[in-house]
Design a protein around this motif. Structure first.
Motif, PDB file in Angstrom:
ATOM      1  N   ASP A  49       0.806  -1.223   0.000  1.00  0.00           N
ATOM      2  CA  ASP A  49       0.000   0.000   0.000  1.00  0.00           C
ATOM      3  C   ASP A  49       0.841   1.276   0.000  1.00  0.00           C
ATOM      4  N   TRP A 220      -5.186  -3.511 -15.277  1.00  0.00           N
ATOM      5  CA  TRP A 220      -6.045  -3.400 -14.104  1.00  0.00           C
ATOM      6  C   TRP A 220      -5.950  -2.046 -13.411  1.00  0.00           C
ATOM      7  N   VAL A 221      -4.768  -1.393 -13.456  1.00  0.00           N
ATOM      8  CA  VAL A 221      -4.624  -0.114 -12.763  1.00  0.00           C
ATOM      9  C   VAL A 221      -5.410   0.994 -13.447  1.00  0.00           C
ATOM     10  N   GLU A 225     -11.862   1.428 -10.060  1.00  0.00           N
ATOM     11  CA  GLU A 225     -11.539   0.711  -8.826  1.00  0.00           C
ATOM     12  C   GLU A 225     -10.548  -0.394  -9.187  1.00  0.00           C
ATOM     13  N   PRO A 226      -9.247  -0.081  -9.178  1.00  0.00           N
ATOM     14  CA  PRO A 226      -8.250  -1.027  -9.697  1.00  0.00           C
ATOM     15  C   PRO A 226      -8.336  -2.422  -9.100  1.00  0.00           C
ATOM     16  N   TRP A 227      -8.485  -2.515  -7.802  1.00  0.00           N
ATOM     17  CA  TRP A 227      -8.461  -3.839  -7.180  1.00  0.00           C
ATOM     18  C   TRP A 227      -9.700  -4.663  -7.508  1.00  0.00           C
ATOM     19  N   ASN A 228     -10.711  -4.008  -8.086  1.00  0.00           N
ATOM     20  CA  ASN A 228     -11.892  -4.731  -8.565  1.00  0.00           C
ATOM     21  C   ASN A 228     -11.864  -4.880 -10.082  1.00  0.00           C
ATOM     22  N   SER A 229     -10.700  -4.612 -10.681  1.00  0.00           N
ATOM     23  CA  SER A 229     -10.565  -4.668 -12.134  1.00  0.00           C
ATOM     24  C   SER A 229      -9.477  -5.647 -12.563  1.00  0.00           C
ATOM     25  N   CYS A 230      -9.203  -6.620 -11.718  1.00  0.00           N
ATOM     26  CA  CYS A 230      -8.073  -7.520 -11.971  1.00  0.00           C
ATOM     27  C   CYS A 230      -8.387  -8.630 -12.964  1.00  0.00           C
ATOM     28  N   SER A 247       0.803  -0.533 -15.473  1.00  0.00           N
ATOM     29  CA  SER A 247       1.156  -1.013 -14.139  1.00  0.00           C
ATOM     30  C   SER A 247       2.495  -0.420 -13.722  1.00  0.00           C
TER      31      SER A 247
END
Length: 350
Positions: A49, A220-221, A225-230, A247
């Motif tokens: 993070d 994904w970035v 919402e990147p972490w929901n776009s993986c 990325s």
């Protein structure tokens, strides 16, 4: 309160006479410390993070330096990849105007398309060469080979009059030449030169409406919402220029954050004054030695014809410069002093 000189001394202690920022800048002490800390986070299994937060802090710092909202700044890896993104936005047959012998990372992606109309003119004629059929002008603000400055105000007006977009590379300018990225459609800058950051980061500034860009490099970035776009197609691209991100190299952006913080503390206008005073002093000394540098008024880069072959010997003597197109290229930045100028002049004396 620290002065310009004391702050610079606290961050830099080169062991040689380094006059080669146009190739790659020196890392400040705070940046090397930040890189070490980031490496320890990875070595010890800490969370990522803080490193991702460094990407956003770097983006925001760059936006402040160039005078645009952070929502217009995309984070990438190189000028060539950002140029390719802009090149990919053009329709087949679009006319692109470039300057002769500009840096390859700026112009080559447009040539690589194979279906664009490329026109190349001398740098001093680029503004007058914009015409009704020109879709885009792509040019470096400062030429890498010899330090010449493009007449950007004239280019901006010519592009506006003819309905052309502008793409300006500030890689040899941002960090010492005050700039307003808001004045152009697209700008790009790598950070490892005058911004004194590690290799691997480049910022693209895009219009508020994103112009004609398509997020061809989106991973994904690039999601809102990147972490929901993986996984699978991204259902919602970022509402900001982050949709054009790739990325990030996390260590690089950790270092970039620290370097850009230093640039903000020192101030680009103060750096500009410092750099030009040294460059002009070098030009005056060259003239006294019988050498005529290539004309580049107002530039922190000085190129001397037919002296490029001296670069290896100078390097062995502890003076770092470049050999570019047969010219000796010296570039002056915030950590340089008048002693550096005198040492190089002495080395070039008969």
């Amino acid at each position: 309160m620290e002065t310009f000189e004391s702050l610079v001394r606290s961050e830099f202690a080169p062991k040689n006479t380094f006059l080669n920022t146009a190739s790659s800048g020196l890392l400040p002490a705070r940046t090397t410390a930040a890189l070490h800390e980031a490496a320890m986070i990875r070595a010890e299994g800490g969370p990522l993070d803080p490193l991702f937060a460094d990407v956003e802090a770097s983006r925001a710092a760059f936006a402040r330096l160039v005078g645009v909202p952070v929502t217009r700044v995309a984070a990438g890896a190189s000028v060539s990849s950002q140029s390719a993104l802009v090149a990919g936005s053009l329709p087949p047959g679009a006319e692109v105007l470039t300057a002769e012998d500009d840096f390859a990372s700026v112009v080559n992606p447009f040539h690589a398309r194979g279906d664009l109309k490329l026109r190349t003119v001398p740098l001093e004629r680029i503004a007058e060469s914009v015409r009704r059929t020109t879709a885009l002008v792509a040019v470096s603000a400062v030429q890498s080979a010899d330090g010449r400055l493009a007449d950007l105000p004239a280019l901006r007006e010519a592009a506006k009059d003819h309905g052309a977009r502008t793409y300006v590379d500030f890689s040899q300018a941002s960090g010492w030449l005050p700039m307003d990225a808001n004045a152009y459609d697209y700008t790009v800058s790598t950070t490892f030169k005058w911004l004194l950051a590690p290799h691997g980061a480049a910022f693209l500034v895009v219009p508020e409406d994103f112009g004609d860009l398509t997020p061809l490099l989106a991973g994904w970035v690039a999601g809102e919402e990147p972490w929901n776009s993986c996984y699978g197609p991204i259902t919602e691209l970022a509402h900001s220029a982050r949709r054009f991100d790739v990325s990030p190299a996390l260590f690089t952006y950790t270092g970039t954050r620290s370097s850009l913080e230093l640039m903000e503390e020192l101030g680009v206008h103060a750096i500009h004054t410092h750099n030009l005073a040294l460059a002009d002093r070098f030009r005056t000394g060259l003239t006294a030695l019988g050498h005529e540098p290539l004309p580049a008024p107002g530039s922190a880069i000085v190129s001397v014809p037919r002296l490029g072959h001296r670069q290896p010997d100078l390097s062995r003597a502890g003076i770092e410069v470049s050999d570019r197109a047969g010219n000796l290229r010296a570039s002056f930045h915030l950590y340089n002093t008048s002693d550096d100028v005198e040492r190089l002049l002495e080395a070039l004396s008969p």
